[in-house]
Design a protein around this motif. Structure first.
Motif, PDB file in Angstrom:
ATOM      1  N   VAL A 178       2.016 -10.196  25.789  1.00  0.00           N
ATOM      2  CA  VAL A 178       1.111  -9.939  24.660  1.00  0.00           C
ATOM      3  C   VAL A 178      -0.250 -10.511  25.024  1.00  0.00           C
ATOM      4  O   VAL A 178      -0.348 -11.657  25.474  1.00  0.00           O
ATOM      5  N   LEU A 179      -1.288  -9.705  24.862  1.00  0.00           N
ATOM      6  CA  LEU A 179      -2.649 -10.165  25.159  1.00  0.00           C
ATOM      7  C   LEU A 179      -3.436 -10.173  23.854  1.00  0.00           C
ATOM      8  O   LEU A 179      -3.419  -9.179  23.110  1.00  0.00           O
ATOM      9  N   ILE A 180      -4.103 -11.266  23.595  1.00  0.00           N
ATOM     10  CA  ILE A 180      -4.936 -11.340  22.393  1.00  0.00           C
ATOM     11  C   ILE A 180      -6.386 -11.360  22.848  1.00  0.00           C
ATOM     12  O   ILE A 180      -6.802 -12.266  23.572  1.00  0.00           O
ATOM     13  N   LEU A 181      -7.108 -10.330  22.463  1.00  0.00           N
ATOM     14  CA  LEU A 181      -8.518 -10.243  22.846  1.00  0.00           C
ATOM     15  C   LEU A 181      -9.322 -10.807  21.681  1.00  0.00           C
ATOM     16  O   LEU A 181      -9.311 -10.224  20.583  1.00  0.00           O
ATOM     17  N   VAL A 182      -9.963 -11.936  21.899  1.00  0.00           N
ATOM     18  CA  VAL A 182     -10.733 -12.528  20.802  1.00  0.00           C
ATOM     19  C   VAL A 182     -12.141 -11.946  20.854  1.00  0.00           C
ATOM     20  O   VAL A 182     -12.926 -12.265  21.741  1.00  0.00           O
ATOM     21  N   VAL A 183     -12.405 -11.034  19.914  1.00  0.00           N
ATOM     22  CA  VAL A 183     -13.739 -10.426  19.874  1.00  0.00           C
ATOM     23  C   VAL A 183     -14.576 -11.136  18.820  1.00  0.00           C
ATOM     24  O   VAL A 183     -15.789 -11.106  18.849  1.00  0.00           O
ATOM     25  N   ASN A 184     -13.894 -11.756  17.885  1.00  0.00           N
ATOM     26  CA  ASN A 184     -14.611 -12.384  16.780  1.00  0.00           C
ATOM     27  C   ASN A 184     -13.722 -13.484  16.240  1.00  0.00           C
ATOM     28  O   ASN A 184     -12.586 -13.233  15.877  1.00  0.00           O
ATOM     29  N   ASP A 185     -14.243 -14.715  16.224  1.00  0.00           N
ATOM     30  CA  ASP A 185     -13.406 -15.792  15.685  1.00  0.00           C
ATOM     31  C   ASP A 185     -13.951 -16.310  14.364  1.00  0.00           C
ATOM     32  O   ASP A 185     -13.682 -17.436  13.959  1.00  0.00           O
ATOM     33  N   LYS A 186     -14.724 -15.468  13.668  1.00  0.00           N
ATOM     34  CA  LYS A 186     -15.234 -15.849  12.345  1.00  0.00           C
ATOM     35  C   LYS A 186     -14.194 -15.489  11.291  1.00  0.00           C
ATOM     36  O   LYS A 186     -13.351 -14.622  11.494  1.00  0.00           O
ATOM     37  N   LYS A 187     -14.316 -16.149  10.134  1.00  0.00           N
ATOM     38  CA  LYS A 187     -13.410 -15.872   9.016  1.00  0.00           C
ATOM     39  C   LYS A 187     -13.581 -14.419   8.579  1.00  0.00           C
ATOM     40  O   LYS A 187     -14.699 -13.898   8.558  1.00  0.00           O
ATOM     41  N   LYS A 188     -12.466 -13.743   8.265  1.00  0.00           N
ATOM     42  CA  LYS A 188     -12.584 -12.325   7.903  1.00  0.00           C
ATOM     43  C   LYS A 188     -13.186 -12.145   6.504  1.00  0.00           C
ATOM     44  O   LYS A 188     -13.079 -13.025   5.660  1.00  0.00           O
ATOM     45  N   ASP A 189     -13.811 -10.971   6.272  1.00  0.00           N
ATOM     46  CA  ASP A 189     -14.508 -10.715   4.999  1.00  0.00           C
ATOM     47  C   ASP A 189     -13.548 -10.487   3.847  1.00  0.00           C
ATOM     48  O   ASP A 189     -13.742 -10.989   2.750  1.00  0.00           O
ATOM     49  N   VAL A 190     -12.532  -9.648   4.077  1.00  0.00           N
ATOM     50  CA  VAL A 190     -11.582  -9.321   3.003  1.00  0.00           C
ATOM     51  C   VAL A 190     -10.230  -9.904   3.392  1.00  0.00           C
ATOM     52  O   VAL A 190      -9.650  -9.509   4.413  1.00  0.00           O
ATOM     53  N   SER A 191      -9.725 -10.851   2.593  1.00  0.00           N
ATOM     54  CA  SER A 191      -8.441 -11.476   2.942  1.00  0.00           C
ATOM     55  C   SER A 191      -7.325 -10.432   2.842  1.00  0.00           C
ATOM     56  O   SER A 191      -7.460  -9.435   2.112  1.00  0.00           O
ATOM     57  N   SER A 192      -6.226 -10.674   3.562  1.00  0.00           N
ATOM     58  CA  SER A 192      -5.096  -9.739   3.492  1.00  0.00           C
ATOM     59  C   SER A 192      -4.603  -9.620   2.056  1.00  0.00           C
ATOM     60  O   SER A 192      -4.301  -8.520   1.585  1.00  0.00           O
ATOM     61  N   THR A 193      -4.516 -10.758   1.368  1.00  0.00           N
ATOM     62  CA  THR A 193      -3.964 -10.751   0.008  1.00  0.00           C
ATOM     63  C   THR A 193      -4.777  -9.831  -0.907  1.00  0.00           C
ATOM     64  O   THR A 193      -4.213  -8.991  -1.610  1.00  0.00           O
ATOM     65  N   SER A 194      -6.117  -9.957  -0.878  1.00  0.00           N
ATOM     66  CA  SER A 194      -6.883  -9.110  -1.793  1.00  0.00           C
ATOM     67  C   SER A 194      -6.983  -7.695  -1.250  1.00  0.00           C
ATOM     68  O   SER A 194      -6.944  -6.730  -2.022  1.00  0.00           O
ATOM     69  N   GLY A 195      -7.051  -7.531   0.080  1.00  0.00           N
ATOM     70  CA  GLY A 195      -7.121  -6.190   0.655  1.00  0.00           C
ATOM     71  C   GLY A 195      -5.893  -5.370   0.290  1.00  0.00           C
ATOM     72  O   GLY A 195      -5.979  -4.220  -0.141  1.00  0.00           O
ATOM     73  N   MET A 196      -4.703  -5.987   0.435  1.00  0.00           N
ATOM     74  CA  MET A 196      -3.490  -5.187   0.153  1.00  0.00           C
ATOM     75  C   MET A 196      -3.358  -4.872  -1.326  1.00  0.00           C
ATOM     76  O   MET A 196      -2.851  -3.840  -1.715  1.00  0.00           O
ATOM     77  N   LYS A 197      -3.890  -5.760  -2.178  1.00  0.00           N
ATOM     78  CA  LYS A 197      -3.833  -5.477  -3.626  1.00  0.00           C
ATOM     79  C   LYS A 197      -4.720  -4.265  -3.945  1.00  0.00           C
ATOM     80  O   LYS A 197      -4.328  -3.366  -4.688  1.00  0.00           O
ATOM     81  N   GLU A 198      -5.904  -4.227  -3.322  1.00  0.00           N
ATOM     82  CA  GLU A 198      -6.788  -3.073  -3.541  1.00  0.00           C
ATOM     83  C   GLU A 198      -6.121  -1.796  -3.025  1.00  0.00           C
ATOM     84  O   GLU A 198      -6.218  -0.741  -3.661  1.00  0.00           O
ATOM     85  N   SER A 199      -5.417  -1.888  -1.901  1.00  0.00           N
ATOM     86  CA  SER A 199      -4.728  -0.699  -1.368  1.00  0.00           C
ATOM     87  C   SER A 199      -3.606  -0.262  -2.312  1.00  0.00           C
ATOM     88  O   SER A 199      -3.439   0.941  -2.562  1.00  0.00           O
ATOM     89  N   VAL A 200      -2.847  -1.215  -2.832  1.00  0.00           N
ATOM     90  CA  VAL A 200      -1.756  -0.864  -3.764  1.00  0.00           C
ATOM     91  C   VAL A 200      -2.354  -0.148  -4.985  1.00  0.00           C
ATOM     92  O   VAL A 200      -1.813   0.847  -5.465  1.00  0.00           O
ATOM     93  N   ASP A 201      -3.492  -0.629  -5.452  1.00  0.00           N
ATOM     94  CA  ASP A 201      -4.098  -0.046  -6.659  1.00  0.00           C
ATOM     95  C   ASP A 201      -4.716   1.327  -6.425  1.00  0.00           C
ATOM     96  O   ASP A 201      -4.798   2.130  -7.343  1.00  0.00           O
ATOM     97  N   THR A 202      -5.178   1.605  -5.199  1.00  0.00           N
ATOM     98  CA  THR A 202      -5.995   2.823  -5.033  1.00  0.00           C
ATOM     99  C   THR A 202      -5.555   3.798  -3.938  1.00  0.00           C
ATOM    100  O   THR A 202      -6.054   4.918  -3.904  1.00  0.00           O
ATOM    101  N   SER A 203      -4.671   3.397  -3.015  1.00  0.00           N
ATOM    102  CA  SER A 203      -4.390   4.292  -1.880  1.00  0.00           C
ATOM    103  C   SER A 203      -3.108   5.120  -2.072  1.00  0.00           C
ATOM    104  O   SER A 203      -2.006   4.571  -2.182  1.00  0.00           O
ATOM    105  N   ASP A 204      -3.277   6.447  -2.064  1.00  0.00           N
ATOM    106  CA  ASP A 204      -2.105   7.343  -2.137  1.00  0.00           C
ATOM    107  C   ASP A 204      -1.314   7.266  -0.834  1.00  0.00           C
ATOM    108  O   ASP A 204      -0.089   7.361  -0.814  1.00  0.00           O
TER     109      ASP A 204
END
Ligand code: DP6
Length: 387
Positions: free
Chosen positions: A194-220
């Motif tokens: 397994v190779l992990i390419l670190v392109v960006n080590d900054k904190k992500k903009d949309v957390s998984s928790t809130s991102g997946m909630k938005e997907s549950v609410d809006t994505s068919d």
């Protein structure tokens, strides 16, 4: 400890826990409080030699609170941390390994990660499973704790086991059968890299928790995936892992990562975790496989732009050469982890026609393999006000 007299000694537990990378993704909950996922997911647990969370937990008879530091900084423990602590205490009470009085003993928790925290490198998965595994030893809890870990962070429950792990949605309304199970240990497929390419080590903009909630609410597309795709893919992936069929494993991995990011784009407003470098890696891997006439490598992306690549040890050298040509870097420690293959003389393969070099867009690459689950060591001293 572990008797009906409750806690008799001060324990300090050191735990190291692994990161896992999903090859069939978890994205969406059917119960948010209990963290019950919409579909089963499968991951590879990575070797703690190269990526790990470490947590030291000690009982503190001088306080009834929780003192927490992360990467050397005092922090207020998050709600998730406190939830995992509360669940571990109640499980220990239920099993009779601690008494009611013991639940008020304070905890000192010192954690650190040896990789960027919160950059889509699954640090929360490692951190939460590390905390719960340490508390399992502190409170003498017996049996599977993946159901507790799941409630701290879903993907973390897969880090409770080594090797290849499936998290089952389960059928019970209370989540009691939504647990992780090992499909095969890491030793089953020692050639997998397994190779992990670190392109960006900054904190992500949309957390998984809130991102997946938005997907549950809006994505068919998410609903379609949960109803018709994901669980069947888990069956196919389990077979590919069992048979060590790399081409099947790789195709399913890439298709599933692509579907997850398609769902992010289908979320309204859309979520975009991939950046230009991620997209360049996707194109490069397909071009490499096409040129090779078979699938030699696969990519997967979580909620962030950093690519996770899979290959077999026999193809590692050619893949790394390709990456070095595509992403030239002046970084003297560009390659980290399992780098023994570099001792071999380089292969003479011509990649010119599939390259479009972009300098310094990959900061560094960690080369690793599948590894074992959390490891704990316990140090015990007699209970006193000073321990
Ligand atoms: C894209 O486990 O971070 O990494 O349960 O809300 O804590 P919560 O979400 P989290 O989601 C991880 C999503 C993913 C895919 C995966 O690991 O399966």
């Amino acid at each position: 400890m572990g008797t009906q007299d409750g806690i008799q000694s001060c324990r300090t537990v050191v735990c190291e826990a692994p990161v896992n990378i999903a090859v069939i993704k978890y994205w969406g909950k059917k119960n948010e409080d209990l963290v019950i996922p919409l579909n089963d997911s499968i991951s590879v647990t990575l070797d703690t030699e190269h990526l790990r969370a470490r947590t030291i937990v000690s009982l503190d008879p001088t306080s009834d609170g929780v003192q927490f530091s992360l990467n050397g900084k005092e922090e207020t423990p998050s709600k998730r941390f406190m939830k995992v602590i509360a669940l571990c205490k109640s499980e220990a009470l239920r099993q009779g390994s601690i008494r009611e009085n013991d639940t008020t003993l304070g905890l000192r928790i010192v954690s650190d990660n040896n990789f960027p925290t919160a950059a889509g490198l699954a640090s929360s998965a490692a951190g939460i499973s590390c905390l719960a595994s340490a508390l399992k030893a502190v409170y003498d809890i017996q049996g599977d704790i993946s159901g507790i870990v799941r409630q701290g962070s879903g993907s973390a429950c897969r880090s409770v086991y080594g090797g290849f792990v499936r998290w089952h949605t389960g059928h019970a309304g209370d989540g009691s059968d939504s647990v992780a199970q090992q499909i095969r240990p890491a030793s089953h497929w020692p050639e997998l890299r397994v190779l992990i390419l670190v392109v960006n080590d900054k904190k992500k903009d949309v957390s998984s928790t809130s991102g997946m909630k938005e997907s549950v609410d809006t994505s068919d597309l998410l609903r379609y995936r949960a109803d018709f795709i994901a669980n069947a893919r888990c069956e196919a992936m389990t077979a590919a892992i069992t048979d060590r069929n790399f081409e099947k494993f790789a195709e399913l991995t890439m298709r599933d990562s692509n579907q997850f990011h398609a769902i992010c784009l289908d979320t309204y407003p859309p979520i975009m975790y991939l950046d230009d470098t991620s997209k360049a890696v996707i194109n490069l891997i397909h071009a490499y496989n096409r040129k090779s006439g078979r699938i030699l490598a696969a990519y997967s992306f979580d909620a962030g732009p950093n690519p996770f690549l899979f290959t077999l040890s026999e193809n590692l050298q050619s893949l790394v050469e390709l990456l070095r040509l595509q992403f030239p870097s002046a970084n003297s420690s560009f390659l980290r982890g399992l780098t023994d293959f570099l001792l071999k003389s380089p292969e003479n393969v011509e990649y010119g026609d599939i390259l479009n070099p972009v300098s310094d867009s990959v900061q560094y690459i960690i080369v690793t393999k599948a590894g074992e689950g959390p490891k704990t060591s316990v140090n015990e001293v007699p209970m006193s006000p000073f321990c």
